[in-house]
Design a protein around this motif. Structure first.
Motif, PDB file in Angstrom:
ATOM      1  N   ASP A 156      41.223  47.277  38.118  1.00  0.00           N
ATOM      2  CA  ASP A 156      40.441  47.142  36.884  1.00  0.00           C
ATOM      3  C   ASP A 156      41.094  47.964  35.772  1.00  0.00           C
ATOM      4  O   ASP A 156      41.242  47.511  34.644  1.00  0.00           O
ATOM      5  CB  ASP A 156      39.006  47.627  37.135  1.00  0.00           C
ATOM      6  CG  ASP A 156      38.180  47.692  35.868  1.00  0.00           C
ATOM      7  OD1 ASP A 156      37.845  46.608  35.332  1.00  0.00           O
ATOM      8  OD2 ASP A 156      37.882  48.803  35.393  1.00  0.00           O
ATOM      9  N   SER A 186      37.918  40.552  40.858  1.00  0.00           N
ATOM     10  CA  SER A 186      39.081  39.895  40.231  1.00  0.00           C
ATOM     11  C   SER A 186      39.849  39.103  41.281  1.00  0.00           C
ATOM     12  O   SER A 186      40.289  37.976  41.037  1.00  0.00           O
ATOM     13  CB  SER A 186      40.014  40.925  39.586  1.00  0.00           C
ATOM     14  OG  SER A 186      39.413  41.472  38.439  1.00  0.00           O
ATOM     15  N   GLY A 195      35.382  42.191  31.679  1.00  0.00           N
ATOM     16  CA  GLY A 195      35.120  42.335  33.106  1.00  0.00           C
ATOM     17  C   GLY A 195      36.123  41.489  33.865  1.00  0.00           C
ATOM     18  O   GLY A 195      36.861  40.699  33.255  1.00  0.00           O
ATOM     19  N   ARG A 248      38.795  42.412  34.928  1.00  0.00           N
ATOM     20  CA  ARG A 248      39.956  42.687  34.072  1.00  0.00           C
ATOM     21  C   ARG A 248      41.281  42.301  34.721  1.00  0.00           C
ATOM     22  O   ARG A 248      42.273  42.064  34.033  1.00  0.00           O
ATOM     23  CB  ARG A 248      39.979  44.181  33.704  1.00  0.00           C
ATOM     24  CG  ARG A 248      39.088  44.519  32.517  1.00  0.00           C
ATOM     25  CD  ARG A 248      39.014  46.016  32.285  1.00  0.00           C
ATOM     26  NE  ARG A 248      40.288  46.700  32.338  1.00  0.00           N
ATOM     27  CZ  ARG A 248      41.183  46.731  31.365  1.00  0.00           C
ATOM     28  NH1 ARG A 248      40.935  46.101  30.243  1.00  0.00           N
ATOM     29  NH2 ARG A 248      42.308  47.398  31.522  1.00  0.00           N
ATOM     30  N   VAL A 298      29.002  40.464  43.114  1.00  0.00           N
ATOM     31  CA  VAL A 298      28.926  41.547  42.117  1.00  0.00           C
ATOM     32  C   VAL A 298      27.535  42.201  42.191  1.00  0.00           C
ATOM     33  O   VAL A 298      27.408  43.436  42.120  1.00  0.00           O
ATOM     34  CB  VAL A 298      29.226  40.999  40.701  1.00  0.00           C
ATOM     35  CG1 VAL A 298      28.978  42.056  39.645  1.00  0.00           C
ATOM     36  CG2 VAL A 298      30.680  40.498  40.624  1.00  0.00           C
ATOM     37  N   GLN A 324      29.842  51.291  35.827  1.00  0.00           N
ATOM     38  CA  GLN A 324      30.235  50.694  34.532  1.00  0.00           C
ATOM     39  C   GLN A 324      31.141  49.475  34.756  1.00  0.00           C
ATOM     40  O   GLN A 324      31.049  48.480  34.058  1.00  0.00           O
ATOM     41  CB  GLN A 324      30.857  51.741  33.602  1.00  0.00           C
ATOM     42  CG  GLN A 324      32.018  52.553  34.182  1.00  0.00           C
ATOM     43  CD  GLN A 324      33.325  51.810  34.270  1.00  0.00           C
ATOM     44  OE1 GLN A 324      33.580  50.921  33.454  1.00  0.00           O
ATOM     45  NE2 GLN A 324      34.160  52.151  35.248  1.00  0.00           N
ATOM     46  N   ARG A 325      31.996  49.539  35.770  1.00  0.00           N
ATOM     47  CA  ARG A 325      32.884  48.386  36.051  1.00  0.00           C
ATOM     48  C   ARG A 325      32.063  47.199  36.550  1.00  0.00           C
ATOM     49  O   ARG A 325      32.261  46.061  36.110  1.00  0.00           O
ATOM     50  CB  ARG A 325      33.938  48.776  37.102  1.00  0.00           C
ATOM     51  CG  ARG A 325      34.743  47.588  37.596  1.00  0.00           C
ATOM     52  CD  ARG A 325      35.855  47.983  38.539  1.00  0.00           C
ATOM     53  NE  ARG A 325      35.409  48.663  39.743  1.00  0.00           N
ATOM     54  CZ  ARG A 325      34.933  48.045  40.825  1.00  0.00           C
ATOM     55  NH1 ARG A 325      34.818  46.726  40.840  1.00  0.00           N
ATOM     56  NH2 ARG A 325      34.561  48.740  41.886  1.00  0.00           N
ATOM     57  N   ARG A 383      30.389  45.429  33.722  1.00  0.00           N
ATOM     58  CA  ARG A 383      31.325  44.560  32.969  1.00  0.00           C
ATOM     59  C   ARG A 383      31.652  43.303  33.776  1.00  0.00           C
ATOM     60  O   ARG A 383      31.714  42.204  33.242  1.00  0.00           O
ATOM     61  CB  ARG A 383      32.615  45.341  32.639  1.00  0.00           C
ATOM     62  CG  ARG A 383      32.411  46.398  31.575  1.00  0.00           C
ATOM     63  CD  ARG A 383      33.719  47.062  31.162  1.00  0.00           C
ATOM     64  NE  ARG A 383      34.197  48.058  32.103  1.00  0.00           N
ATOM     65  CZ  ARG A 383      35.208  47.893  32.953  1.00  0.00           C
ATOM     66  NH1 ARG A 383      35.862  46.752  32.982  1.00  0.00           N
ATOM     67  NH2 ARG A 383      35.585  48.868  33.771  1.00  0.00           N
ATOM     68  N   ASP A 384      31.833  43.494  35.087  1.00  0.00           N
ATOM     69  CA  ASP A 384      32.135  42.334  35.948  1.00  0.00           C
ATOM     70  C   ASP A 384      30.962  41.346  35.962  1.00  0.00           C
ATOM     71  O   ASP A 384      31.160  40.128  36.005  1.00  0.00           O
ATOM     72  CB  ASP A 384      32.437  42.795  37.386  1.00  0.00           C
ATOM     73  CG  ASP A 384      33.764  43.547  37.494  1.00  0.00           C
ATOM     74  OD1 ASP A 384      34.617  43.375  36.611  1.00  0.00           O
ATOM     75  OD2 ASP A 384      33.927  44.308  38.470  1.00  0.00           O
ATOM     76  N   TYR A 422      28.965  40.551  33.611  1.00  0.00           N
ATOM     77  CA  TYR A 422      28.925  39.689  32.417  1.00  0.00           C
ATOM     78  C   TYR A 422      29.902  38.512  32.522  1.00  0.00           C
ATOM     79  O   TYR A 422      29.677  37.465  31.923  1.00  0.00           O
ATOM     80  CB  TYR A 422      29.217  40.506  31.153  1.00  0.00           C
ATOM     81  CG  TYR A 422      27.961  41.126  30.576  1.00  0.00           C
ATOM     82  CD1 TYR A 422      27.055  40.339  29.868  1.00  0.00           C
ATOM     83  CD2 TYR A 422      27.669  42.464  30.748  1.00  0.00           C
ATOM     84  CE1 TYR A 422      25.890  40.884  29.351  1.00  0.00           C
ATOM     85  CE2 TYR A 422      26.509  43.020  30.244  1.00  0.00           C
ATOM     86  CZ  TYR A 422      25.621  42.229  29.541  1.00  0.00           C
ATOM     87  OH  TYR A 422      24.462  42.770  29.045  1.00  0.00           O
ATOM     88  N   ALA A 423      30.981  38.689  33.276  1.00  0.00           N
ATOM     89  CA  ALA A 423      32.003  37.625  33.347  1.00  0.00           C
ATOM     90  C   ALA A 423      31.429  36.345  33.947  1.00  0.00           C
ATOM     91  O   ALA A 423      31.683  35.248  33.452  1.00  0.00           O
ATOM     92  CB  ALA A 423      33.202  38.101  34.156  1.00  0.00           C
TER      93      ALA A 423
END
Ligand SMILES: Cc1cc2nc3c(=O)[nH]c(=O)nc-3n(C[C@H](O)[C@H](O)[C@H](O)COP(=O)(O)OP(=O)(O)OC[C@H]3O[C@@H](n4cnc5c(N)ncnc54)[C@H](O)[C@@H]3O)c2cc1C
Length: 369
Positions: A32, A82, A195, A197, A239, A339-340, A343-344, A346-347
């Motif tokens: 990430d 990812s 996210g 990333r 997730v 926090q990661r 963000r993930d 939302y993807a």
């Protein structure tokens, strides 16, 4: 065995994926941070035999059920989303090309995939967004095929891909092709995604690329489920699982500074966790139902993918937001997995079909049908 669960003879594949996912989880934060494509994870997945197992039996695979596949995507996404995202796209493009091509071409793609060549989906267009099955770019006839000059956006894993599943207009009709990576195809950075990333999305530019006539996909003969729309809900469920796990880990170990009481004893947290976990369980059951419809090749699968994705996208966000609330300042630090995970989460919402498009399709069926 639960009728919606993995068939018992396929359980070893799920166990294998669980082992790999646990390993991938140890490097997910580093990928990430660097936004580098997790190539070694994808190679490990291939080496495990999972890629090949998804092929139909006549192409050397085991025709692994959609129920097992969903559970595998969920485990991988909880470990490294990812990796799971690129894998879903790789599997979806390769199995799609095998399913949609003429026999000789289908065999070629099955052999390439089995040999470890990588596949990606170049479907979304910069102006088309969610309408990725309705391309606006025309391919014009040339000797041996059709020439494409245009661009696709957000092609996960494009830079390591050997083959692309591309869609274009031929005589005004949306048509799929397989296209091999060559010097006419360029990859432009469009900025890393917020996210997932390490999913390696780029703008893929086609500069007069010839789409070979013999790599043109055939029109569908009948209804057929696919590994992309059936995989995406499980990406979000994984997730959500990671969010719940991070929340529990933090709540059990954190003492409230003012009272010394464990965070896990806070009633608001207990109630909210019970609520989000029950909805996660329900979304998981519905996604398993969708997978079962795919295994039955039931046409109800198509609308079920919308509901499954909507439910999974929503619960992933809710679980990640609750994890952040529980995490407080600690969860807000870049060193925290929370926090990661947020963000993930939302993807999944953004990826086609977005949650809004899913809602629109479901309501259209209810109100306009
Ligand atoms: C991490 C990630 C990986 C991806 N990987 C791939 C890939 O490998 N291959 C690929 O081809 N694509 C990929 N995509 C692209 C993705 O599938 C979508 O096509 C794309 O993100 C949506 O397009 P857009 O951003 O232009 O949004 P738009 O479609 O422009 O949407 C903008 C807003 O309008 C809303 N909206 C759009 N249409 C409607 C509608 N009809 N009704 C109601 N609301 C609507 C959307 O929900 C959104 O809120 C990826 C995207 C992400 C984020």
């Amino acid at each position: 065995m639960h009728p919606l669960g993995t068939p018992p003879d396929e359980q070893p594949w799920v166990d294998k994926a669980a082992e790999l996912a646990a390993r991938f989880a140890t490097t997910a934060a580093a990928y990430d941070e660097s936004a580098e494509v997790p190539a070694e994870n994808l190679e490990a997945l291939h080496a495990s035999g999972l890629d090949q197992a998804l092929l139909p039996v006549e192409f050397g695979g085991e025709n692994l059920s959609y129920r097992a596949y969903g559970e595998i995507v969920r485990l991988l996404a909880a470990g490294c989303p990812s990796t799971a995202c690129i894998w879903v796209m790789h599997v979806g493009a390769a199995c799609g090309l095998v399913a949609m091509s003429a026999p000789d071409t289908a065999r070629f793609y099955a052999e390439e995939y089995t040999a470890g060549k990588r596949f990606a989906n170049a479907l979304s267009e910069p102006s088309g967004g969610n309408l990725f099955l309705l391309p606006q770019q025309h391919a014009l006839p040339v000797d041996g095929g059709f020439r494409l000059t245009g661009a696709k956006r957000f092609t996960s894993g494009c830079e390591i891909a050997d083959h692309f599943l591309v869609n274009v207009l031929v005589d005004g009709v949306p048509t799929f092709f397989g296209a091999a990576a060559d010097e006419t195809i360029a990859y432009l950075p469009i900025g890393d995604t917020m996210g997932l990333r390490a999913n390696g999305s780029r703008l893929v530019e086609f500069h007069g690329t010839v789409l070979r006539a013999d790599r043109r996909c055939l029109p569908p003969k009948g209804h057929r489920p696919n590994r992309i729309s059936s995989g995406l809900p499980f990406l979000s469920l994984g997730v959500a699982d990671a969010a719940v796990a991070a929340l529990i880990e933090h709540a059990r170990t954190r003492a409230i500074p003012t009272t010394g009481e464990s965070l896990s004893a806070m009633q608001w947290l207990r109630f909210d966790l019970a609520d989000v976990h029950s909805r996660l369980d329900a979304a998981g059951m519905y996604a398993n139902h969708m997978s079962w419809l795919a295994d039955e090749n039931d046409t109800a699968f198509d609308m079920a993918t919308m509901r499954a994705k909507l439910l999974a996208n929503q619960v992933a966000l809710d679980a990640a937001q609750l994890a952040l609330k529980a995490g407080g300042g600690s969860g807000y630090l870049s060193t925290s997995p929370i926090q990661r995970i947020l963000r993930d989460a939302y993807a999944g919402w953004v990826m086609a079909y977005s949650a809004e498009v899913c809602r629109d399709r479901i309501s259209a069926e209810l109100l306009d049908g």
